[in-house]
Design a protein around this motif. Sequence first.
Motif, PDB file in Angstrom:
ATOM      1  N   ILE A 142      75.824  60.429  30.528  1.00  0.00           N
ATOM      2  CA  ILE A 142      74.454  59.936  30.317  1.00  0.00           C
ATOM      3  C   ILE A 142      74.325  58.499  30.816  1.00  0.00           C
ATOM      4  CG2 ILE A 142      72.789  59.270  28.536  1.00  0.00           C
ATOM      5  CD1 ILE A 142      73.741  61.757  26.964  1.00  0.00           C
ATOM      6  N   LEU A 143      75.277  57.662  30.491  1.00  0.00           N
ATOM      7  CA  LEU A 143      75.242  56.271  30.950  1.00  0.00           C
ATOM      8  C   LEU A 143      75.356  56.173  32.464  1.00  0.00           C
ATOM      9  CD1 LEU A 143      77.353  54.477  28.195  1.00  0.00           C
ATOM     10  CD2 LEU A 143      74.878  54.389  28.542  1.00  0.00           C
ATOM     11  N   LEU A 144      76.184  57.003  33.040  1.00  0.00           N
ATOM     12  CA  LEU A 144      76.335  57.013  34.493  1.00  0.00           C
ATOM     13  C   LEU A 144      75.041  57.456  35.171  1.00  0.00           C
ATOM     14  CD1 LEU A 144      78.246  56.627  36.883  1.00  0.00           C
ATOM     15  CD2 LEU A 144      78.901  59.019  36.642  1.00  0.00           C
ATOM     16  N   ALA A 145      74.408  58.483  34.620  1.00  0.00           N
ATOM     17  CA  ALA A 145      73.134  58.960  35.179  1.00  0.00           C
ATOM     18  C   ALA A 145      72.054  57.893  35.046  1.00  0.00           C
ATOM     19  CB  ALA A 145      72.701  60.244  34.487  1.00  0.00           C
ATOM     20  N   ALA A 146      72.004  57.216  33.917  1.00  0.00           N
ATOM     21  CA  ALA A 146      71.015  56.150  33.716  1.00  0.00           C
ATOM     22  C   ALA A 146      71.254  54.998  34.686  1.00  0.00           C
ATOM     23  CB  ALA A 146      71.059  55.656  32.273  1.00  0.00           C
ATOM     24  N   ALA A 147      72.523  54.633  34.878  1.00  0.00           N
ATOM     25  CA  ALA A 147      72.846  53.557  35.818  1.00  0.00           C
ATOM     26  C   ALA A 147      72.484  53.954  37.249  1.00  0.00           C
ATOM     27  CB  ALA A 147      74.325  53.202  35.722  1.00  0.00           C
ATOM     28  N   LEU A 148      72.732  55.194  37.589  1.00  0.00           N
ATOM     29  CA  LEU A 148      72.385  55.687  38.924  1.00  0.00           C
ATOM     30  C   LEU A 148      70.877  55.662  39.146  1.00  0.00           C
ATOM     31  CD1 LEU A 148      73.440  56.936  41.548  1.00  0.00           C
ATOM     32  CD2 LEU A 148      73.231  59.162  40.467  1.00  0.00           C
ATOM     33  N   LEU A 149      70.107  56.117  38.162  1.00  0.00           N
ATOM     34  CA  LEU A 149      68.649  56.088  38.270  1.00  0.00           C
ATOM     35  C   LEU A 149      68.123  54.657  38.388  1.00  0.00           C
ATOM     36  CD1 LEU A 149      67.548  58.864  35.776  1.00  0.00           C
ATOM     37  CD2 LEU A 149      67.274  58.866  38.253  1.00  0.00           C
ATOM     38  N   PHE A 150      68.676  53.754  37.596  1.00  0.00           N
ATOM     39  CA  PHE A 150      68.261  52.358  37.665  1.00  0.00           C
ATOM     40  C   PHE A 150      68.599  51.757  39.028  1.00  0.00           C
ATOM     41  CE2 PHE A 150      68.865  47.796  36.864  1.00  0.00           C
ATOM     42  CZ  PHE A 150      67.592  47.490  36.397  1.00  0.00           C
ATOM     43  N   GLY A 151      69.788  52.070  39.532  1.00  0.00           N
ATOM     44  CA  GLY A 151      70.193  51.575  40.852  1.00  0.00           C
ATOM     45  C   GLY A 151      69.297  52.100  41.956  1.00  0.00           C
ATOM     46  N   LEU A 152      68.951  53.379  41.891  1.00  0.00           N
ATOM     47  CA  LEU A 152      68.037  53.940  42.891  1.00  0.00           C
ATOM     48  C   LEU A 152      66.646  53.321  42.781  1.00  0.00           C
ATOM     49  CD1 LEU A 152      69.033  57.713  42.941  1.00  0.00           C
ATOM     50  CD2 LEU A 152      69.271  56.051  44.792  1.00  0.00           C
ATOM     51  N   GLY A 153      66.226  53.034  41.566  1.00  0.00           N
ATOM     52  CA  GLY A 153      64.941  52.366  41.375  1.00  0.00           C
ATOM     53  C   GLY A 153      64.924  50.980  41.998  1.00  0.00           C
ATOM     54  N   LEU A 154      66.003  50.243  41.823  1.00  0.00           N
ATOM     55  CA  LEU A 154      66.104  48.922  42.440  1.00  0.00           C
ATOM     56  C   LEU A 154      66.131  49.016  43.959  1.00  0.00           C
ATOM     57  CD1 LEU A 154      68.647  47.048  40.131  1.00  0.00           C
ATOM     58  CD2 LEU A 154      66.183  46.678  40.337  1.00  0.00           C
TER      59      LEU A 154
ATOM     60  N   CYS B  35      49.615  44.498  46.582  1.00  0.00           N
ATOM     61  CA  CYS B  35      49.563  45.304  45.348  1.00  0.00           C
ATOM     62  C   CYS B  35      50.515  46.494  45.350  1.00  0.00           C
ATOM     63  CB  CYS B  35      48.148  45.828  45.134  1.00  0.00           C
ATOM     64  SG  CYS B  35      46.958  44.533  44.841  1.00  0.00           S
ATOM     65  N   LEU B  36      50.575  47.222  46.443  1.00  0.00           N
ATOM     66  CA  LEU B  36      51.336  48.474  46.451  1.00  0.00           C
ATOM     67  C   LEU B  36      52.820  48.323  46.125  1.00  0.00           C
ATOM     68  CD1 LEU B  36      49.760  50.563  49.338  1.00  0.00           C
ATOM     69  CD2 LEU B  36      49.627  50.970  46.896  1.00  0.00           C
ATOM     70  N   PRO B  37      53.527  47.347  46.685  1.00  0.00           N
ATOM     71  CA  PRO B  37      54.956  47.262  46.341  1.00  0.00           C
ATOM     72  C   PRO B  37      55.210  47.047  44.847  1.00  0.00           C
ATOM     73  CG  PRO B  37      54.509  45.958  48.284  1.00  0.00           C
ATOM     74  CD  PRO B  37      53.179  46.394  47.742  1.00  0.00           C
ATOM     75  N   GLY B  38      54.301  46.376  44.169  1.00  0.00           N
ATOM     76  CA  GLY B  38      54.475  46.127  42.743  1.00  0.00           C
ATOM     77  C   GLY B  38      54.413  47.390  41.907  1.00  0.00           C
ATOM     78  N   THR B  39      53.754  48.418  42.412  1.00  0.00           N
ATOM     79  CA  THR B  39      53.667  49.662  41.651  1.00  0.00           C
ATOM     80  C   THR B  39      54.963  50.457  41.701  1.00  0.00           C
ATOM     81  OG1 THR B  39      52.741  50.871  43.540  1.00  0.00           O
ATOM     82  CG2 THR B  39      51.178  49.853  42.020  1.00  0.00           C
ATOM     83  N   TYR B  40      55.904  50.033  42.511  1.00  0.00           N
ATOM     84  CA  TYR B  40      57.189  50.724  42.618  1.00  0.00           C
ATOM     85  C   TYR B  40      58.325  49.893  42.042  1.00  0.00           C
ATOM     86  CZ  TYR B  40      54.211  53.423  45.531  1.00  0.00           C
ATOM     87  OH  TYR B  40      53.146  54.162  45.974  1.00  0.00           O
ATOM     88  N   ARG B  41      58.011  48.766  41.432  1.00  0.00           N
ATOM     89  CA  ARG B  41      58.992  47.917  40.778  1.00  0.00           C
ATOM     90  C   ARG B  41      59.483  48.610  39.508  1.00  0.00           C
ATOM     91  NH1 ARG B  41      55.898  43.022  41.112  1.00  0.00           N
ATOM     92  NH2 ARG B  41      56.582  42.696  43.232  1.00  0.00           N
ATOM     93  N   PRO B  42      60.786  48.623  39.256  1.00  0.00           N
ATOM     94  CA  PRO B  42      61.295  49.277  38.029  1.00  0.00           C
ATOM     95  C   PRO B  42      61.069  48.395  36.800  1.00  0.00           C
ATOM     96  CG  PRO B  42      63.115  48.401  39.311  1.00  0.00           C
ATOM     97  CD  PRO B  42      61.869  48.161  40.119  1.00  0.00           C
ATOM     98  N   THR B  43      59.829  48.331  36.377  1.00  0.00           N
ATOM     99  CA  THR B  43      59.466  47.554  35.186  1.00  0.00           C
ATOM    100  C   THR B  43      59.044  48.521  34.083  1.00  0.00           C
ATOM    101  OG1 THR B  43      57.201  47.331  36.005  1.00  0.00           O
ATOM    102  CG2 THR B  43      58.727  45.546  36.543  1.00  0.00           C
ATOM    103  N   PRO B  44      59.063  48.082  32.842  1.00  0.00           N
ATOM    104  CA  PRO B  44      58.714  48.995  31.729  1.00  0.00           C
ATOM    105  C   PRO B  44      57.342  49.661  31.879  1.00  0.00           C
ATOM    106  CG  PRO B  44      59.726  47.013  30.861  1.00  0.00           C
ATOM    107  CD  PRO B  44      59.538  46.799  32.342  1.00  0.00           C
ATOM    108  N   GLU B  45      56.350  48.894  32.368  1.00  0.00           N
ATOM    109  CA  GLU B  45      55.021  49.513  32.497  1.00  0.00           C
ATOM    110  C   GLU B  45      54.979  50.591  33.585  1.00  0.00           C
ATOM    111  OE1 GLU B  45      54.953  45.521  34.694  1.00  0.00           O
ATOM    112  OE2 GLU B  45      55.419  46.106  32.657  1.00  0.00           O
ATOM    113  N   ASN B  46      55.846  50.513  34.569  1.00  0.00           N
ATOM    114  CA  ASN B  46      55.913  51.556  35.585  1.00  0.00           C
ATOM    115  C   ASN B  46      56.790  52.736  35.171  1.00  0.00           C
ATOM    116  OD1 ASN B  46      54.238  50.129  37.302  1.00  0.00           O
ATOM    117  ND2 ASN B  46      55.913  49.175  38.410  1.00  0.00           N
ATOM    118  N   ILE B  47      57.664  52.522  34.211  1.00  0.00           N
ATOM    119  CA  ILE B  47      58.574  53.577  33.789  1.00  0.00           C
ATOM    120  C   ILE B  47      57.975  54.396  32.643  1.00  0.00           C
ATOM    121  CG2 ILE B  47      60.827  54.043  32.755  1.00  0.00           C
ATOM    122  CD1 ILE B  47      61.843  51.578  34.289  1.00  0.00           C
ATOM    123  N   PHE B  48      57.350  53.714  31.690  1.00  0.00           N
ATOM    124  CA  PHE B  48      56.840  54.406  30.505  1.00  0.00           C
ATOM    125  C   PHE B  48      55.390  54.583  30.600  1.00  0.00           C
ATOM    126  CE2 PHE B  48      60.672  52.171  29.037  1.00  0.00           C
ATOM    127  CZ  PHE B  48      61.421  53.260  28.718  1.00  0.00           C
TER     128      PHE B  48
END
Length: 125
Positions: free
Chosen positions: A8-20, A112-125
């Motif tokens: 689970i931690l590895l998958a979360a880290a991978l998702l976060f890395g891909l988001g960045l 504006c558009l690049p900010g909508t793909y930033r891995p921030t809490p408002e874009n994730i949740f």
Amino acid sequence: MVKSLTAILLAAALLFGLGLFEWGYVERQFCGFREELMTLYDKEEAETATLEDAKAVRAAWEHRKEDLHVWIPHNDIARIDDYLSETVRYVAEGEHELALAKLEVLLHLTECLPGTYRPTPENIF
């Protein structure tokens, strides 16, 4: 249990890395496109922009959007395509005020558009 938590931690880290990675890639592409638009805007403001200048910006966008289709929705790309095509037409016809208006919209979209793909809490949740 330890294997499950590790997975689970590895998958979360991978998702976060891909988001960045996605955010960085999209940000770089739009930053370069914004610079090209600013150059065209300056030329159009001075009323020295030519059809070839506008077509060169559109060609650069066409090249960029081939890779951006993977990362951003087609609606965002289509919106930029529409405004850019209108801009090229207005530059060709010498409609400086209309071309500047469309370029201002495009410049705003590149901010504006690049900010909508930033891995921030408002874009994730």
